[in-house]
Write a protein that holds these residues in place. Structure first.
Motif, PDB file in Angstrom:
ATOM      1  N   LYS A   1       0.814  -1.202  -0.018  1.00  0.00           N
ATOM      2  CA  LYS A   1      -0.210   0.071   0.092  1.00  0.00           C
ATOM      3  C   LYS A   1       1.082   1.433   0.030  1.00  0.00           C
ATOM      4  CE  LYS A   1      -0.869  -0.010   4.970  1.00  0.00           C
ATOM      5  NZ  LYS A   1      -1.735  -0.044   6.116  1.00  0.00           N
TER       6      LYS A   1
ATOM      7  N   TRP B   1       9.257   1.073   1.924  1.00  0.00           N
ATOM      8  CA  TRP B   1       8.646   2.278   3.017  1.00  0.00           C
ATOM      9  C   TRP B   1       8.519   1.474   4.465  1.00  0.00           C
ATOM     10  CZ3 TRP B   1       4.481   1.879   6.339  1.00  0.00           C
ATOM     11  CH2 TRP B   1       4.106   2.836   6.935  1.00  0.00           C
TER      12      TRP B   1
ATOM     13  N   GLY C   1      -3.177  -0.816  -1.969  1.00  0.00           N
ATOM     14  CA  GLY C   1      -3.510  -1.550  -0.846  1.00  0.00           C
ATOM     15  C   GLY C   1      -4.518  -2.522  -0.994  1.00  0.00           C
TER      16      GLY C   1
ATOM     17  N   VAL D   1      15.102  -9.534  10.750  1.00  0.00           N
ATOM     18  CA  VAL D   1      15.750  -9.120   9.284  1.00  0.00           C
ATOM     19  C   VAL D   1      16.056 -10.523   8.428  1.00  0.00           C
ATOM     20  CG1 VAL D   1      17.997  -8.442   8.348  1.00  0.00           C
ATOM     21  CG2 VAL D   1      17.067  -7.064   9.686  1.00  0.00           C
TER      22      VAL D   1
HETATM   23  C1  FAD Z   1      13.392   0.664  14.117  1.00  0.00           C
HETATM   24  C2  FAD Z   1      13.508  -0.877  13.829  1.00  0.00           C
HETATM   25  C3  FAD Z   1      14.733  -1.447  14.382  1.00  0.00           C
HETATM   26  C4  FAD Z   1      14.703  -3.045  14.018  1.00  0.00           C
HETATM   27  N1  FAD Z   1      16.205  -3.327  13.932  1.00  0.00           N
HETATM   28  C5  FAD Z   1      16.173  -4.788  13.339  1.00  0.00           C
HETATM   29  C6  FAD Z   1      17.577  -5.332  13.560  1.00  0.00           C
HETATM   30  O1  FAD Z   1      18.489  -4.820  13.840  1.00  0.00           O
HETATM   31  N2  FAD Z   1      17.387  -6.735  13.329  1.00  0.00           N
HETATM   32  C7  FAD Z   1      16.503  -7.504  13.071  1.00  0.00           C
HETATM   33  O2  FAD Z   1      16.532  -8.417  12.854  1.00  0.00           O
HETATM   34  N3  FAD Z   1      15.196  -6.794  13.106  1.00  0.00           N
HETATM   35  C8  FAD Z   1      14.935  -5.638  13.361  1.00  0.00           C
HETATM   36  N4  FAD Z   1      13.704  -4.950  12.944  1.00  0.00           N
HETATM   37  C9  FAD Z   1      12.660  -5.854  12.785  1.00  0.00           C
HETATM   38  C10 FAD Z   1      12.642  -6.132  11.148  1.00  0.00           C
HETATM   39  O3  FAD Z   1      12.658  -4.967  10.337  1.00  0.00           O
HETATM   40  C11 FAD Z   1      11.324  -6.520  10.825  1.00  0.00           C
HETATM   41  O4  FAD Z   1      11.294  -7.997  11.445  1.00  0.00           O
HETATM   42  C12 FAD Z   1      11.256  -6.828   9.266  1.00  0.00           C
HETATM   43  O5  FAD Z   1      11.697  -5.697   8.523  1.00  0.00           O
HETATM   44  C13 FAD Z   1       9.528  -7.394   9.068  1.00  0.00           C
HETATM   45  O6  FAD Z   1       9.542  -7.369   7.213  1.00  0.00           O
HETATM   46  P1  FAD Z   1       8.275  -7.672   7.103  1.00  0.00           P
HETATM   47  O7  FAD Z   1       8.376  -8.017   5.354  1.00  0.00           O
HETATM   48  O8  FAD Z   1       7.744  -8.716   7.693  1.00  0.00           O
HETATM   49  O9  FAD Z   1       7.320  -6.402   7.124  1.00  0.00           O
HETATM   50  P2  FAD Z   1       7.710  -5.117   6.662  1.00  0.00           P
HETATM   51  O10 FAD Z   1       9.195  -4.618   5.990  1.00  0.00           O
HETATM   52  O11 FAD Z   1       7.261  -4.049   7.590  1.00  0.00           O
HETATM   53  O12 FAD Z   1       6.764  -4.804   5.417  1.00  0.00           O
HETATM   54  C14 FAD Z   1       5.230  -4.898   5.737  1.00  0.00           C
HETATM   55  C15 FAD Z   1       4.606  -4.237   4.418  1.00  0.00           C
HETATM   56  O13 FAD Z   1       3.109  -4.427   4.374  1.00  0.00           O
HETATM   57  C16 FAD Z   1       2.622  -3.424   3.691  1.00  0.00           C
HETATM   58  N5  FAD Z   1       1.117  -3.534   4.083  1.00  0.00           N
HETATM   59  C17 FAD Z   1       0.443  -3.264   5.417  1.00  0.00           C
HETATM   60  N6  FAD Z   1      -0.940  -3.458   5.224  1.00  0.00           N
HETATM   61  C18 FAD Z   1      -0.967  -3.656   3.644  1.00  0.00           C
HETATM   62  C19 FAD Z   1      -2.095  -3.975   3.010  1.00  0.00           C
HETATM   63  N7  FAD Z   1      -3.359  -3.904   3.487  1.00  0.00           N
HETATM   64  N8  FAD Z   1      -1.918  -3.841   1.620  1.00  0.00           N
HETATM   65  C20 FAD Z   1      -0.710  -3.732   0.934  1.00  0.00           C
HETATM   66  N9  FAD Z   1       0.458  -3.555   1.731  1.00  0.00           N
HETATM   67  C21 FAD Z   1       0.237  -3.573   3.143  1.00  0.00           C
HETATM   68  C22 FAD Z   1       3.252  -2.156   4.314  1.00  0.00           C
HETATM   69  O14 FAD Z   1       3.167  -0.830   3.828  1.00  0.00           O
HETATM   70  C23 FAD Z   1       4.800  -2.707   4.595  1.00  0.00           C
HETATM   71  O15 FAD Z   1       5.576  -2.225   3.451  1.00  0.00           O
HETATM   72  C24 FAD Z   1      13.803  -3.742  13.593  1.00  0.00           C
HETATM   73  C25 FAD Z   1      12.493  -2.880  13.190  1.00  0.00           C
HETATM   74  C26 FAD Z   1      12.458  -1.579  13.418  1.00  0.00           C
HETATM   75  C27 FAD Z   1      11.022  -0.834  13.128  1.00  0.00           C
END
Ligand code: FAD
Length: 423
Positions: free
Chosen positions: A65, A70, A210, A369
């Motif tokens: 979305k 992002w 989204g 990560v």
């Molecule tokens: C400040 C910070 C520091 C961190 N440091 C670490 C670290 O050093 N080491 C580590 O292992 N982990 C760390 N983490 C955790 C790690 O970043 C996350 O576990 C990981 O990036 C999650 O990946 P993901 O793809 O599951 O989610 P995300 O990267 O958050 O992606 C989820 C996506 O879903 C999209 N989305 C949501 N709802 C909808 C919808 N209805 N329709 C379409 N799109 C949607 C969002 O826009 C988003 O882009 C940290 C997190 C943060 C915030």
């Protein structure tokens, strides 16, 4: 009250990593009518899922979305950590043999990530990690944990205060565990590398699109989006802490909590040499995590409460503590401060499962990560019949009690944690 941070002339409240990796707009062209696999969310998890499924020949569509890059996957600390919050023996007391299988998968996720980063430019370095006792009270715990991890075959070493000072230049810690098998990377470059892999495998990725609802239909699902309806045989949700009402039952099981990061201006070579290349995290409930970046800055992350605060408040708190821990950084200016959400679960473990036939992986608890990308990749294999579900799917995934009331009780839990951390 925290000492106000020193800000550089170019200081901005934007995510440094995202600025360093500009992206193209991907909301171009019409959406297809139907696909084999539709992935919601284009973070590490969604892109890993797309890569896993498209590599098997499936027709894959990834929707996010927001603009690509992002989410948390481009905002994090970049620490690649093969760990769960509880050690293997403690976890086995709670969930039996499953604990060992979860740990095997955590190791597999780390190895998978190291394979990926070897094929892309994302500043990866296997630098190790220090887990630092912020009070002498935690030293017996670290000594026991080091022994437990050594018994399970992990390459860890217990360090006393003098050894910690020799490695970091800091006198703020009573002891530490040094984990050899941990690395650091540039999170947005890693995310960009994963996006390129998914595209090269044949997946279509549309951002600024989204998903607003998912309904079962004969032979699959009908997915409602902000740009029209798409049929899909399988759906994988990788929205982690950024989940919304697209899958209401998933939102009930996750608590999004802000984490904040500051990034300094580039340090002198002497400052970098004293602090060292390793990842660092302390033993507090409301923990700090920090490290040097490939371009020689310090990034320092954490939070002083569980409810959201304005970035300047978090920034000054983090700066104060960074300088307390590393007095050699006195006078160093901050170039960036930003925040992002981590997804907490009740048992502080990641979870994989299905809700009405829709697969999901979520609940990074701050360490996704390597694990979230691998879980996504594995789900890409599951929905294309290449592999059984990961062991994480065997864990029960409880709802957060009284989730709608969380804005009232979460601050109280945060205050309790902060009080414990001071003792
Ligand atoms: C400040 C910070 C520091 C961190 N440091 C670490 C670290 O050093 N080491 C580590 O292992 N982990 C760390 N983490 C955790 C790690 O970043 C996350 O576990 C990981 O990036 C999650 O990946 P993901 O793809 O599951 O989610 P995300 O990267 O958050 O992606 C989820 C996506 O879903 C999209 N989305 C949501 N709802 C909808 C919808 N209805 N329709 C379409 N799109 C949607 C969002 O826009 C988003 O882009 C940290 C997190 C943060 C915030």
């Amino acid at each position: 009250m925290s000492m106000p941070a020193i800000l550089s002339a170019s200081y901005r409240e934007v995510c440094m990593w995202q600025e360093q990796v500009p992206r193209d707009d991907r909301a171009v062209g019409d959406l297809p009518d139907g696909v084999d696999v539709l992935v919601v969310g284009a973070g590490y998890c969604g892109l890993g899922a797309a890569d896993g499924a498209a590599s098997a020949g499936a027709d894959v569509l990834v929707l996010d979305k927001e603009p690509l890059g992002w989410g948390a996957s481009s905002r994090n600390g970049g620490m690649v950590i093969p760990e769960l919050k509880a050690g293997p023996e403690k976890l086995a007391k709670k969930i039996g043999d499953l604990a060992h299988r979860l740990y095997e998968e955590v190791e597999e996720a780390f190895d998978h990530t190291e394979d990926l980063v070897a094929q892309m430019d994302c500043d990866y370095r296997r630098s190790g990690q220090l887990y630092l006792a912020h009070t002498p009270r935690h030293t017996p715990y670290l000594r026991d944990l080091a022994a437990e991890l050594q018994r399970s075959g992990q390459a860890v070493h217990f360090l006393d205060a003098a050894a910690v000072t020799a490695r970091t230049g800091s006198t703020a810690f009573d002891s530490a565990i040094f984990y050899e098998k941990v690395g650091g990377l540039h999170p947005a470059k890693f995310h960009d590398g994963m996006a390129k892999r998914a595209l090269a495998a044949g997946a279509a990725v549309h951002d600024r699109t989204g998903v607003t609802g998912i309904r079962s239909r004969a032979g699959g699902f009908e997915v409602e989006t902000t740009r029209g309806r798409v049929r899909a045989s399988q759906v994988i949700v990788g929205t982690n802490a950024y989940m919304d009402s697209a899958v209401p039952d998933l939102a009930k099981r996750i608590l999004p909590i802000n984490s904040y990061i500051i990034a300094t201006e580039p340090l002198t070579q002497e400052q970098r040499d004293v602090i060292g290349p390793q990842m660092m995290v302390d033993t507090k409930n409301l923990l700090f995590y920090w490290r040097l970046t490939a371009d020689g800055r310090m990034i320092f992350g954490g939070r002083n409460r569980l409810d959201p605060v304005d970035i300047p408040v978090a920034r000054d708190f983090l700066y104060d503590n960074m300088v307390r821990i590393h007095p050699q950084l006195q006078g160093v200016a901050i170039d960036y401060a930003w925040t992002g959400f981590v997804a907490m679960t009740l048992d502080r473990l990641p979870h994989v499962g299905t809700i009405d036939g829709v697969w999901y992986a979520t609940g990074c608890n701050g360490t996704g990560v390597s694990l979230n990308g691998w879980l996504g990749h594995r789900l890409g294999h599951v929905v294309t019949g290449q592999a059984p579900p990961p062991a994480f799917a065997e864990l029960k995934h409880p709802s957060i009690p009284l989730k709608p009331l969380s804005p009232s009780y979460v601050p109280l839990v945060g205050r309790y944690f902060a009080l414990q951390d001071r003792r």
